[in-house]
Write a protein that holds these residues in place. Structure first.
Motif, short mmCIF file in Angstrom:
data_model
loop_
_atom_site.label_atom_id
_atom_site.label_comp_id
_atom_site.label_asym_id
_atom_site.label_seq_id
_atom_site.Cartn_x
_atom_site.Cartn_y
_atom_site.Cartn_z
N ALA A 128 0.78 -1.16 0.17
CA ALA A 128 0.07 -0.10 -0.03
C ALA A 128 0.80 1.07 0.14
O ALA A 128 0.61 2.29 -0.67
CB ALA A 128 -0.99 -0.07 1.06
N MET A 129 1.82 1.37 0.91
CA MET A 129 2.84 2.43 0.69
C MET A 129 3.15 2.77 -0.58
O MET A 129 3.25 4.00 -0.98
CB MET A 129 4.20 2.13 1.87
CG MET A 129 5.03 3.18 1.88
SD MET A 129 6.35 2.58 2.91
CE MET A 129 7.31 1.60 1.95
N LEU A 130 3.85 1.95 -1.23
CA LEU A 130 4.31 2.09 -2.65
C LEU A 130 3.11 2.57 -3.57
O LEU A 130 3.24 3.38 -4.61
CB LEU A 130 5.22 0.94 -3.13
CG LEU A 130 6.27 0.96 -2.38
CD1 LEU A 130 6.93 -0.53 -2.39
CD2 LEU A 130 7.59 1.85 -2.56
N PHE A 131 2.08 1.68 -3.54
CA PHE A 131 1.07 2.00 -4.35
C PHE A 131 0.72 3.36 -4.36
O PHE A 131 0.37 4.12 -5.24
CB PHE A 131 0.04 1.13 -4.02
CG PHE A 131 -1.33 0.98 -4.97
CD1 PHE A 131 -1.39 0.54 -6.46
CD2 PHE A 131 -2.58 1.63 -4.74
CE1 PHE A 131 -2.51 0.67 -7.04
CE2 PHE A 131 -3.79 1.81 -5.21
CZ PHE A 131 -3.59 1.28 -6.78
N HIS A 132 0.31 4.00 -2.94
CA HIS A 132 -0.20 5.18 -3.01
C HIS A 132 0.86 6.43 -3.29
O HIS A 132 0.75 7.50 -3.64
CB HIS A 132 -0.63 5.32 -1.29
CG HIS A 132 -1.51 4.67 -0.91
ND1 HIS A 132 -2.65 4.36 -1.58
CD2 HIS A 132 -1.85 3.77 0.43
CE1 HIS A 132 -3.44 3.26 -1.15
NE2 HIS A 132 -2.96 3.31 0.40
N VAL A 133 2.27 6.00 -3.28
CA VAL A 133 3.20 6.91 -3.84
C VAL A 133 2.96 7.08 -5.13
O VAL A 133 2.94 8.51 -5.78
CB VAL A 133 4.49 6.23 -3.62
CG1 VAL A 133 5.65 6.98 -4.47
CG2 VAL A 133 5.09 6.27 -2.07
N GLY A 134 2.52 6.00 -6.02
CA GLY A 134 2.31 6.28 -7.34
C GLY A 134 1.03 7.11 -7.57
O GLY A 134 0.73 7.85 -8.63
N ALA A 135 -0.10 6.99 -6.81
CA ALA A 135 -1.10 7.83 -6.63
C ALA A 135 -0.89 9.39 -6.55
O ALA A 135 -1.42 10.20 -7.09
CB ALA A 135 -2.16 7.31 -5.78
N ILE A 136 -0.11 9.53 -5.21
CA ILE A 136 0.12 10.84 -5.12
C ILE A 136 1.08 11.52 -6.22
O ILE A 136 0.71 12.68 -6.44
CB ILE A 136 1.32 11.04 -3.78
CG1 ILE A 136 0.21 10.27 -2.61
CG2 ILE A 136 1.62 12.32 -3.56
CD1 ILE A 136 -0.95 11.37 -2.31
N TRP A 137 1.99 10.86 -6.58
CA TRP A 137 2.89 11.05 -7.80
C TRP A 137 1.91 11.63 -9.19
O TRP A 137 1.97 12.81 -9.75
CB TRP A 137 3.69 9.92 -8.48
CG TRP A 137 4.70 10.26 -9.39
CD1 TRP A 137 4.77 11.33 -10.22
CD2 TRP A 137 5.87 9.84 -9.52
NE1 TRP A 137 6.04 11.51 -10.83
CE2 TRP A 137 6.78 10.55 -10.42
CE3 TRP A 137 6.79 8.61 -8.85
CZ2 TRP A 137 8.16 10.15 -10.75
CZ3 TRP A 137 7.84 8.16 -9.08
CH2 TRP A 137 8.63 8.61 -10.17
#
Length: 356
Positions: free
Chosen positions: A10-19
């Motif tokens: 989740a931590m990394l998936f959400h990084v992509g979302a924020i990006w």
């Protein structure tokens, strides 16, 4: 905006979302970011570094990579859960408090909730094992509606995120010792007394609300939901001994709660009770019916969705693919359901890695 749980996945998936939201110039439009579990790691890093973000006239943070993405990429190389479990079993302190120590050393230092920005408001959600409801950590207040409220809490950010991500049973609980005098009198309903006000026993925010919806639902009519939650596989021959059977039954209950939360938010969009959009790590990007969506074969994204819910170091390739997938599905959801006029992406953040 709501960020679900799911460990490093989740931590990394959400990084992509924020990006992708940053590319759209949407970050300054966010009023509140509500998070649980693995999503709270992402939110905590974003909140701590928010004051340093350099937004241009279009609302795009020019230094997002340096201030937000790189610290998380570095942290995702570390295995936290195994060492926390071993240290908690054979040394002093709880496993949850060991996780907090890792967050303190590698992400947050001695920063407190008072180091978060006033806007957007970051709400980091944990679940109280004592009261059975959400414990909300934010800059203006800590609040358990049954126990009471602490105004302008000086609680360490590492502790708040560790409480939110104290996955049961192995990383849970996190125990916080507090001075009962910090609670404002009359702000709780029926548990405004010690030990509820002096020793907080907290577990993963996803136990109560895996999407982090609770703290935004009554106040906002436009809600963006990024869901990287896990999936309970079928089990053709379930265990029959009482321990393993109980674990499986609790998993069924948890899975149903997750499904109900997702149904709640999706139905609200369909009925036009809310604006916004939902995207999930198990979404089939072809469902958005965009001719120019990034290429994300469903069988490849499902493999990413099956990344275990762990705080276990992952390879550079896996990091990049999870970020790429979060970026791509956020792009499709936003252009399909929020604003069709948003710009199409030039490609993945990490083109050579794609999603598989």
């Amino acid at each position: 905006m709501c960020l679900s749980g799911g460990g490093y996945r989740a931590m990394l998936f959400h990084v992509g979302a924020i990006w992708r939201l940053n590319d759209f110039g949407y970050l300054p439009k966010l009023e509140r970011i509500s998070s649980v579990s693995g999503g709270s790691i992402t939110a905590g890093v974003l909140g701590l570094h928010w004051p340093a973000l350099n937004f241009d006239a279009n609302g795009v943070a020019q230094n997002l990579q340096q201030e937000f993405i790189e610290p998380i990429l570095s942290f995702a190389s570390r295995t936290v859960d195994v060492w926390a479990i071993l240290a908690g079993i054979f040394g002093p302190g709880s496993i949850g408090n060991r996780v907090a120590g890792a967050y303190r050393r590698h992400l947050f230092g001695n920063a407190t909730l008072q180091d978060l920005p006033d806007r957007p408001r970051f709400v980091i959600n944990a679940t109280s094992v004592q009261s059975g409801v959400l414990s909300r950590f934010s800059k203006p207040y800590f609040w358990d509606y049954r126990v009471g409220q602490i105004k302008s809490p000086a609680i360490e950010l590492a502790n708040a995120v560790a409480a939110s991500s104290a996955f049961p049973p192995v990383l849970s609980p996190l125990v916080l010792d507090l001075d009962s005098a910090l609670f404002s009198p009359g702000t709780g309903t029926d548990l405004e007394r010690a030990p509820y006000t002096s020793k907080l026993v907290l577990t993963d925010g996803g136990v109560y609300d895996n999407l982090g919806l609770e703290t935004v639902w009554k106040e906002y009519d436009t809600v963006l939901v990024s869901d990287a939650g896990g999936h309970m596989p079928a089990q053709p021959k379930p265990w029959r001994n009482w321990l393993m059977h109980s674990v499986r039954v609790l998993g069924v209950i948890d899975n149903q709660v997750r499904s109900l939360r997702k149904r709640q938010v999706v139905d609200s969009y369909i009925k036009k009770e809310r604006k916004g959009t939902y995207w999930g790590i198990r979404t089939n990007i072809s469902d958005y019916q965009l001719a120019n969506a990034l290429p994300c074969p469903f069988e490849q994204t499902l493999r990413l969705a099956d990344t275990p819910t762990r705080l276990k170091g992952v390879s550079r390739l896996e990091k990049e693919r999870l970020i790429n997938w979060g970026f791509a599905v956020t792009d499709a959801a936003m252009r399909r359901h929020v604003d069709p006029g948003l710009s199409t992406p030039l490609g993945f953040p990490y083109p050579a890695s794609a999603v598989g």
